[in-house]
Design a protein around this motif. Structure first.
Motif, PDB file in Angstrom:
ATOM      1  N   LYS A 159       0.829  -1.211   0.000  1.00 34.32           N
ATOM      2  CA  LYS A 159       0.000   0.000   0.000  1.00 34.32           C
ATOM      3  C   LYS A 159       0.862   1.259   0.000  1.00 34.32           C
ATOM      4  CE  LYS A 159      -4.227  -1.941   1.797  1.00 34.32           C
ATOM      5  NZ  LYS A 159      -5.445  -1.705   2.597  1.00 34.32           N
ATOM      6  N   LEU A 160       2.062   1.181   0.527  1.00 29.82           N
ATOM      7  CA  LEU A 160       2.969   2.327   0.466  1.00 29.82           C
ATOM      8  C   LEU A 160       3.315   2.640  -0.985  1.00 29.82           C
ATOM      9  CD1 LEU A 160       4.798   4.423   1.886  1.00 29.82           C
ATOM     10  CD2 LEU A 160       6.597   2.674   1.900  1.00 29.82           C
ATOM     11  N   VAL A 161       3.622   1.617  -1.764  1.00 31.72           N
ATOM     12  CA  VAL A 161       3.933   1.812  -3.187  1.00 31.72           C
ATOM     13  C   VAL A 161       2.735   2.436  -3.914  1.00 31.72           C
ATOM     14  CG1 VAL A 161       4.443   0.619  -5.348  1.00 31.72           C
ATOM     15  CG2 VAL A 161       5.642  -0.039  -3.260  1.00 31.72           C
ATOM     16  N   GLN A 162       1.544   1.931  -3.622  1.00 30.71           N
ATOM     17  CA  GLN A 162       0.336   2.494  -4.250  1.00 30.71           C
ATOM     18  C   GLN A 162       0.187   3.973  -3.915  1.00 30.71           C
ATOM     19  OE1 GLN A 162      -2.857   0.038  -2.819  1.00 30.71           O
ATOM     20  NE2 GLN A 162      -2.091  -1.820  -3.797  1.00 30.71           N
ATOM     21  N   ASP A 163       0.400   4.325  -2.654  1.00 26.16           N
ATOM     22  CA  ASP A 163       0.223   5.717  -2.229  1.00 26.16           C
ATOM     23  C   ASP A 163       1.290   6.636  -2.814  1.00 26.16           C
ATOM     24  OD1 ASP A 163      -2.044   5.172  -0.850  1.00 26.16           O
ATOM     25  OD2 ASP A 163      -1.150   5.232   1.145  1.00 26.16           O
ATOM     26  N   ILE A 164       2.517   6.151  -2.909  1.00 29.13           N
ATOM     27  CA  ILE A 164       3.579   6.967  -3.506  1.00 29.13           C
ATOM     28  C   ILE A 164       3.255   7.263  -4.968  1.00 29.13           C
ATOM     29  CG2 ILE A 164       6.003   6.974  -4.223  1.00 29.13           C
ATOM     30  CD1 ILE A 164       6.679   5.446  -1.672  1.00 29.13           C
ATOM     31  N   ASN A 165       2.800   6.241  -5.696  1.00 34.49           N
ATOM     32  CA  ASN A 165       2.452   6.441  -7.101  1.00 34.49           C
ATOM     33  C   ASN A 165       1.305   7.437  -7.266  1.00 34.49           C
ATOM     34  OD1 ASN A 165       4.441   4.682  -7.942  1.00 34.49           O
ATOM     35  ND2 ASN A 165       3.074   2.915  -8.070  1.00 34.49           N
ATOM     36  N   LYS A 166       0.312   7.352  -6.370  1.00 31.73           N
ATOM     37  CA  LYS A 166      -0.806   8.293  -6.431  1.00 31.73           C
ATOM     38  C   LYS A 166      -0.360   9.706  -6.075  1.00 31.73           C
ATOM     39  CE  LYS A 166      -4.313   4.842  -5.179  1.00 31.73           C
ATOM     40  NZ  LYS A 166      -5.251   4.412  -4.110  1.00 31.73           N
ATOM     41  N   THR A 200      14.017  10.630  -0.011  1.00 27.15           N
ATOM     42  CA  THR A 200      14.342  10.515   1.404  1.00 27.15           C
ATOM     43  C   THR A 200      13.049  10.173   2.143  1.00 27.15           C
ATOM     44  OG1 THR A 200      13.891  12.837   1.928  1.00 27.15           O
ATOM     45  CG2 THR A 200      16.124  12.276   1.172  1.00 27.15           C
ATOM     46  N   PRO A 201      13.127   9.639   3.363  1.00 31.87           N
ATOM     47  CA  PRO A 201      11.892   9.358   4.119  1.00 31.87           C
ATOM     48  C   PRO A 201      11.024  10.597   4.280  1.00 31.87           C
ATOM     49  CG  PRO A 201      13.751   8.254   5.145  1.00 31.87           C
ATOM     50  CD  PRO A 201      14.321   9.120   4.069  1.00 31.87           C
ATOM     51  N   TYR A 202      11.645  11.752   4.496  1.00 29.67           N
ATOM     52  CA  TYR A 202      10.862  12.974   4.710  1.00 29.67           C
ATOM     53  C   TYR A 202      10.151  13.418   3.425  1.00 29.67           C
ATOM     54  CZ  TYR A 202       9.626  17.684   6.227  1.00 29.67           C
ATOM     55  OH  TYR A 202       8.924  18.826   6.546  1.00 29.67           O
ATOM     56  N   GLN A 203      10.791  13.212   2.290  1.00 33.49           N
ATOM     57  CA  GLN A 203      10.152  13.577   1.022  1.00 33.49           C
ATOM     58  C   GLN A 203       8.890  12.746   0.780  1.00 33.49           C
ATOM     59  OE1 GLN A 203      13.525  12.981  -1.555  1.00 33.49           O
ATOM     60  NE2 GLN A 203      14.014  15.171  -1.645  1.00 33.49           N
ATOM     61  N   VAL A 204       8.951  11.456   1.138  1.00 33.25           N
ATOM     62  CA  VAL A 204       7.749  10.624   1.028  1.00 33.25           C
ATOM     63  C   VAL A 204       6.696  11.095   2.031  1.00 33.25           C
ATOM     64  CG1 VAL A 204       6.824   8.289   1.230  1.00 33.25           C
ATOM     65  CG2 VAL A 204       9.080   8.641   0.209  1.00 33.25           C
ATOM     66  N   ALA A 205       7.137  11.412   3.251  1.00 33.98           N
ATOM     67  CA  ALA A 205       6.204  11.863   4.287  1.00 33.98           C
ATOM     68  C   ALA A 205       5.483  13.142   3.864  1.00 33.98           C
ATOM     69  CB  ALA A 205       6.944  12.078   5.602  1.00 33.98           C
ATOM     70  N   ALA A 230       4.899  12.913  11.953  1.00 31.55           N
ATOM     71  CA  ALA A 230       5.618  11.760  12.502  1.00 31.55           C
ATOM     72  C   ALA A 230       7.051  11.662  11.991  1.00 31.55           C
ATOM     73  CB  ALA A 230       4.866  10.467  12.167  1.00 31.55           C
ATOM     74  N   VAL A 231       7.277  12.048  10.728  1.00 32.15           N
ATOM     75  CA  VAL A 231       8.595  11.903  10.090  1.00 32.15           C
ATOM     76  C   VAL A 231       9.209  13.291   9.915  1.00 32.15           C
ATOM     77  CG1 VAL A 231       9.832  10.967   8.103  1.00 32.15           C
ATOM     78  CG2 VAL A 231       7.708   9.876   8.876  1.00 32.15           C
ATOM     79  N   THR A 232      10.497  13.410  10.236  1.00 33.92           N
ATOM     80  CA  THR A 232      11.174  14.699  10.116  1.00 33.92           C
ATOM     81  C   THR A 232      12.277  14.616   9.063  1.00 33.92           C
ATOM     82  OG1 THR A 232      12.942  14.289  11.752  1.00 33.92           O
ATOM     83  CG2 THR A 232      10.789  14.982  12.592  1.00 33.92           C
ATOM     84  N   SER A 264       4.796   4.772  10.513  1.00 35.61           N
ATOM     85  CA  SER A 264       3.776   5.822  10.447  1.00 35.61           C
ATOM     86  C   SER A 264       2.748   5.533   9.358  1.00 35.61           C
ATOM     87  CB  SER A 264       4.434   7.179  10.199  1.00 35.61           C
ATOM     88  OG  SER A 264       5.366   7.483  11.214  1.00 35.61           O
ATOM     89  N   HIS A 265       3.233   5.113   8.192  1.00 37.58           N
ATOM     90  CA  HIS A 265       2.287   4.781   7.117  1.00 37.58           C
ATOM     91  C   HIS A 265       1.424   3.591   7.514  1.00 37.58           C
ATOM     92  CE1 HIS A 265       0.929   3.067   3.228  1.00 37.58           C
ATOM     93  NE2 HIS A 265       0.777   4.345   2.924  1.00 37.58           N
TER      94      HIS A 265
END
Length: 520
Positions: free
Chosen positions: A158-165, A269-274, A282-284, A296-297
């Motif tokens: 679901k993380l991959v799906q959300d990033i693509n969206k 980076t993790p923050y760019q995805v956040a 949650a992510v800095t 967090s996701h």
């Protein structure tokens, strides 16, 4: 936001992310991450911090998200049978291939549309071994509601799906590779074909993994090894493929995209995805690893992919759901009936209401009552068992899972010849003599029961009672178990003498009382 994510607002919960190199404990509350702890070992003194947090928020549920090396993913093809028949085949395959005490489950992939129309399943197992087993023991020893075990490689679907969206990526790549750099495990690589997980591997951190050039070299080698394996699954290279890497900025700066040999590449980076997924509470921008982003996701995801249970955690979950479900169902019926009666009484006593209106409302009320009775009739038929569970729930507060676990442990010794009449439970704090240690939770559980016998023979009854006590002690060896009232035959009128032999004229129940004491 024009796109709809699988995740939403961060819900109040604890998430323990477990890896081979430690665990990260996250506490989410009021839509943000309020506490996070990294602990290297389940026997570390820092475990007391987890225990303190959970005891301070007893109503907050806890999830376990696992990414250890001891995971097994096996894609298997099953013959073309009916939907009912395939379920039986899957169950037989699980019993054949997996250890019964491990955390096992199966994920449906697809069914062939041509030819034999075989079924494709992914059989998955998580070994119930250390370090995971010790971490899980820490969680189960707390009073918080345990919501289950989930595996990271599955949940990142679901993380991959959300990033693509969120990135408005409209490319429809047949193959996608997700690479995650985690503190507690190393590099997790997950391969998807048409959006379905098809392969995963974990490359653990090596010596020198604090040097970006070495980290990137190891990562590129693992990606290359994964690609070579995927070629056996019809992977054809750049034409229809995409890779997404989530790692620290110092790592991404060293990555040569052309060396990856994928049709498209996204580096975050993790923050760019956040930022894209609205998880910046949650992510800095200081997070160098993906662990917090993943937890967090997961915490924000509305529904999870697949839950894993062992026989023990499944019983624990069934007990909790039975108590809540039974109480909730009967409460709804009771409230509906009470509310309906009050409404009828109010309408009937309104002198200025038209008679026809009153009759209409009465008919509506009777219709609702009939619906309630229909729903009541559809409730589980084993109502005695549900009522027993409700009585236990009334005896113990819902968060006393340690007591419920004890009941589950000793339940196998009771049957139609050894029946329970009632259970009483008392608990107290007993100070320990050793300075600096916490007071122990001392308890006493008294079980009133009956032995159903078939012969008027005190010696036989004594033998049955002694064996019962031994069986009970074997199932609960940590506690002191004894008869506070031993079974004894006192009513001889229920037996008769026939040919110098004593025979039973009816089942006779001999009362007894068991006392179980100990410390939690």
């Amino acid at each position: 936001m024009k796109f709809k994510l699988t995740s939403g607002k961060l819900k109040n919960q604890f998430v323990l992310s477990i890896g081979d190199e430690g665990a990260i404990f996250c506490h989410f509350d009021d839509g943000k991450l309020v506490n996070k702890l990294f602990i290297e070992s389940p026997v570390s003194p820092d475990i007391a911090l987890i225990e303190k947090l959970m005891s301070s928020y007893k109503k907050t549920p806890v999830y376990v998200l696992v990414d250890v090396i001891e995971q097994n993913y096996s894609q298997q093809v099953l013959p073309p049978v009916s939907s009912f028949g395939i379920r039986q085949q899957v169950q037989r395959r699980v019993k054949r291939d997996f250890q019964p005490n491990d955390f096992n489950n199966v994920l449906f992939i697809d069914r062939m549309k041509e030819g034999r129309k075989d079924w494709n399943f992914l059989f998955i197992s998580l070994a119930n071994s250390d370090p995971f087993a010790k971490w899980l023991e820490v969680i189960l020893n707390q009073d918080n509601y345990f919501k289950g075990v989930y595996l990271l490689p599955l949940e990142v679907t679901k993380l991959v799906q959300d990033i693509n969206k969120a990135t408005l990526d409209t490319r429809k790549s047949e193959w996608e590779l997700l690479v995650l750099h985690n503190k507690i495990g190393g590099f997790r690589i997950v391969a998807f074909k048409n959006g379905k997980l098809i392969f995963t591997r974990l490359a653990q951190n090596l010596i020198g993994d604090n040097i970006p050039d070495i980290i990137v070299g190891n990562m590129e080698q693992e990606i290359s090894n994964t690609v070579e394996y995927l070629k056996h699954l019809a992977f054809k290279g750049e034409a229809d493929s995409k890779i997404t890497i989530i790692a620290g900025a110092e790592i991404l700066q060293k990555v040569e995209v052309k060396n990856l040999k994928f049709g498209a590449a996204d580096l975050f980076t993790p923050y760019q995805v956040a930022q894209r997924l609205e998880l910046t509470t949650a992510v800095t921008d200081k997070d160098r690893f993906a662990d917090i982003l993943l937890a967090s996701h997961f915490a924000a995801t509305k529904t999870h992919i697949l839950k894993f249970d062992s026989p023990y955690t499944k019983k624990l979950d069934m007990m909790y759901k039975s108590i809540r479900g039974a109480c909730f169902g009967f409460a709804l019926i009771l409230l509906a009936i009470i509310g309906l009666s009050a409404d009828e009484a109010y309408q009937i006593n309104q002198g200025n209401q038209d008679k026809e209106d009153a009759v209409l409302r009465l008919n509506q009320a009777q219709g609702k009552l009939k619906d309630i009775q229909t729903k009541k009739a559809a409730l589980p038929s084993n109502i005695d068992k549900i009522l027993d569970i409700m009585n236990i729930a009334n005896t113990f507060t819902p968060d006393k899972y340690r007591t419920l676990r004890l009941i589950i442990e000793i339940a196998p010794v009771f049957n139609d010849k050894r029946t329970v009449k009632g259970i009483t439970y008392t608990a107290s704090k007993v100070p320990l003599a050793t300075q600096g240690k916490k007071a122990a939770d001392h308890f006493q559980m008294d079980i009133e029961m009956n032995f159903v016998i078939q012969a008027h023979d005190q010696d036989l009854l004594n033998n049955i009672a002694d064996n019962f006590l031994k069986d009970l002690q074997r199932l609960a060896p940590k506690y002191k178990i004894a008869y506070s009232s031993a079974p004894k035959i006192v009513d001889e009128s229920k037996f008769e003498q026939v040919n110098s032999a004593l025979v039973r004229t009816q089942d006779v129940m001999i009362p007894a009382k068991i006392s179980i004491t100990g410390d939690f």
